[in-house]
Design an enzyme around this catalytic site. Structure first.
Site, PDB file in Angstrom:
ATOM      1  CG  ASN A 140      -1.990  -1.002   1.193  1.00  0.00           C
ATOM      2  OD1 ASN A 140      -2.414  -1.413   0.122  1.00  0.00           O
ATOM      3  ND2 ASN A 140      -2.461  -1.425   2.353  1.00  0.00           N
ATOM      4  CE  LYS A 197      13.632  -9.164 -13.111  1.00  0.00           C
ATOM      5  NZ  LYS A 197      14.601  -8.241 -13.734  1.00  0.00           N
ATOM      6  CE  LYS A 230     -10.300  -4.277   9.877  1.00  0.00           C
ATOM      7  NZ  LYS A 230      -9.728  -5.358   9.059  1.00  0.00           N
TER       8      LYS A 230
END
Length: 410
Positions: free
Chosen positions: A221, A299, A354
Site C-alpha cells: 500500500n 525473479k 475490527k
C-alpha cells in the site's frame, strides 16, 4: 483564532524561505501580529521589502542597530512575542541554537528568549539525516523546542527524501496548537514539558508492509510513514515509552523510541505480539491486505510475454487480532481507516468489524491532496461519538491524538 497574538518569525537562509511569505499572509489574516527577523543568508532568497510589506512591520536584520541596542532591543524582541517561529530552520540555525551560540541577531534571540520556540526545518536530506543534525535536533527537543516537519519529497537540489519544509498550512496549525488556539482536545493543554504519559507504554505501527512476489517485486500500500512517525514522536514527547514497529517507510522513525523494523504483515504481527503488554496501541501502518500465496524464489521472467498468474492469500488482520485478544489486550486500541468514498460509513463499519476502541477516518479521496501530502483531514470515531477535526498538518494531528490518548488513560 490568533487575534492579537504576537509571533516573532525568524526566516533562515534556504530556498524554502519563499514559503514564509504565504505564512505571514495567513498569520495576518487571522489577526496575528508578526515581527520578522531575516538572517544574512535569508536576504538571498526573500527581500526585506516583500517581507515588511506583508508583515506590516519593520524587518529586523542586525544585532548592531545602535538605537535599538541602546535599549537592549534583542532582549525586548525575544521576550515581547508569544511564540518564536523559525522557518526555515536551517541546519546552521539549529546547530547554533543547540550549542548556545549567538553570533547574529537570530541566534541571539533564540538564546535570550523565555518564550516557546517552534522550528520548521528545511535542508538537504543528507544534512537532515547527518548524525550532527540528529544530535542537535534531540538537544533542542530536550530543551523544549517544538518541531513541525520536515516533509519528504523532491528537493530543490534534485534529491528526494525528508527535508522539505512543512507547508504554510501545517506551520499555521502547529502555531495554533502551541498557542492553545487549536480546537480543544482536553480540558486544558498540558504546559510545555509536561509528561502526562510518563510510565505508560504505547505501541505504534507505521509505514507499509512489503509482500514479496519474487526477490525484486512486492505488493504494498502507499504509505510514507510520516503520520506514524509524527504520532510516535508526539507520544514520546508526552512521556510515553514507545515501541515503534515499522515497515519499510520513506520517513525515518522518530528518535528516542524503541524501533522494530519489519517487512511483511506476518513479521509485523509477530513484532506487535512481542511488544505486549502495552497500555495503548495505535495501528497506523498501511498493512497489505493480501500476499502472494507462493512467492517465487527467483525473479519471474517475462518469457514469451504472457503475464504470470498470481494466487493471492489474505494477510493476518493485525488490528482485529490485537483488539480481540482475551489476555494482554491494550486498554486502548486505535485504528486508522484511509478511505476514498463513503468515508464515515466505511470507518464506522471497520471499527465494529475490527473491535477496536477508536478509529480515525482519513479522507484520501482523489482531489483532496491528502495522499502523499503533509496534511490529514480526520474524524475520530469512538463508542461515545464522533469528532471531526479540521484539516491540519500531520504533526498537529499527532499532537492532538496523543493528548486525547493521555486523557483517556487518565
Amino acid at each position: 483564532m490568533l487575534e492579537r497574538r504576537h509571533i516573532l518569525l525568524v526566516i533562515g537562509g534556504g530556498i524554502a524561505a519563499y514559503k514564509t511569505l504565504d505564512l505571514i499572509r495567513r498569520l495576518r489574516e487571522r489577526g496575528a501580529r508578526v515581527t520578522p527577523v531575516l538572517t544574512e543568508a535569508a536576504h538571498q532568497f526573500v527581500t526585506p521589502m516583500a517581507v515588511a510589506a506583508l508583515a506590516g512591520a519593520e524587518v529586523q536584520t542586525t544585532l548592531w542597530d545602535l538605537t535599538a541596542e541602546a535599549q537592549m532591543g534583542h532582549i525586548q524582541l525575544s521576550r515581547a512575542a508569544d511564540l518564536i517561529v523559525v522557518a526555515p530552520a536551517t541546519a546552521d540555525l539549529m546547530a547554533k541554537a543547540a550549542q548556545g551560540l549567538a553570533p547574529d541577531l537570530a541566534s541571539t534571540l533564540l538564546l535570550a528568549t523565555d518564550k516557546p520556540v517552534l522550528m520548521a526545518p528545511a535542508m538537504n536530506v543528507r544534512m537532515w539525516e547527518h548524525p550532527a543534525t540528529r544530535r542537535n535536533r534531540e538537544r533542542l527537543r530536550a530543551d523544549g523546542v517544538r518541531f513541525v516537519g520536515p516533509n519528504e519529497g523532491e528537493m530543490a537540489c534534485g534529491e528526494y527524501g525528508p527535508g522539505r519544509m512543512a507547508e504554510p498550512a501545517e506551520i499555521l496549525a502547529a502555531i495554533e496548537a502551541e498557542l492553545g488556539r487549536a480546537p480543544a482536545v482536553m480540558a486544558s493543554d498540558p504546559p510545555a514539558g509536561a509528561r502526562p504519559l510518563a510510565g505508560r507504554h504505547v505501541l505504534v505501527t507505521s509505514g507499509p508492509t512489503h509482500e514479496p512476489i519474487d526477490p525484486v517485486r512486492y505488493i504494498a500500500n502507499r504509505s510514507s510513514g510520516a503520520q506514524g512517525t509524527a504520532i510516535g514522536a508526539a507520544l514520546r514527547d508526552l512521556g510515553a515509552r514507545v515501541t515503534f514497529v515499522t515497515g519499510p517507510a520513506i520517513v525515518p522513525p522518530p528518535e528516542g523510541v524503541d524501533v522494530v523494523a519489519v517487512e511483511t504483515a506476518d513479521q509485523m504481527l509477530a513484532a506487535v505480539r512481542a511488544a505486549l503488554p502495552a497500555d495503548a496501541a495505535v495501528m497506523v501502518a498501511a498493512v497489505a491486505d493480501w500476499r502472494v500465496a507462493q512467492a517465487s524464489g527467483q525473479k519471474i521472467k517475462k518469457g514469451n510475454g504472457a503475464a504470470p498468474v498470481l494466487t493471492l492469500a489474505p494477510n493476518p488482520d493485525i488490528l482485529a487480532t490485537l483488539s480481540r485478544l482475551e489476555e494482554g489486550r491494550p486498554r486502548l486500541v486505535v485504528g486508522f481507516a484511509a478511505e476514498t468514498e463513503s468515508i464515515l460509513d466505511h470507518a464506522r463499519a471497520k471499527r465494529r468489524a475490527k473491535g477496536c476502541d477508536w478509529i480515525l477516518a482519513n479522507d484520501v479521496s482523489p482531489g483532496t491532496g491528502i495522499m502523499g501530502g503533509g496534511e490529514n483531514a480526520v474524524t475520530l470515531i469512538t463508542g461515545e461519538g464522533e469528532e471531526a477535526w479540521p484539516r491540519m498538518g500531520k504533526e498537529a494531528v499527532a499532537r492532538r491524538l496523543a493528548l486525547r490518548i493521555a486523557e483517556a488513560l487518565g
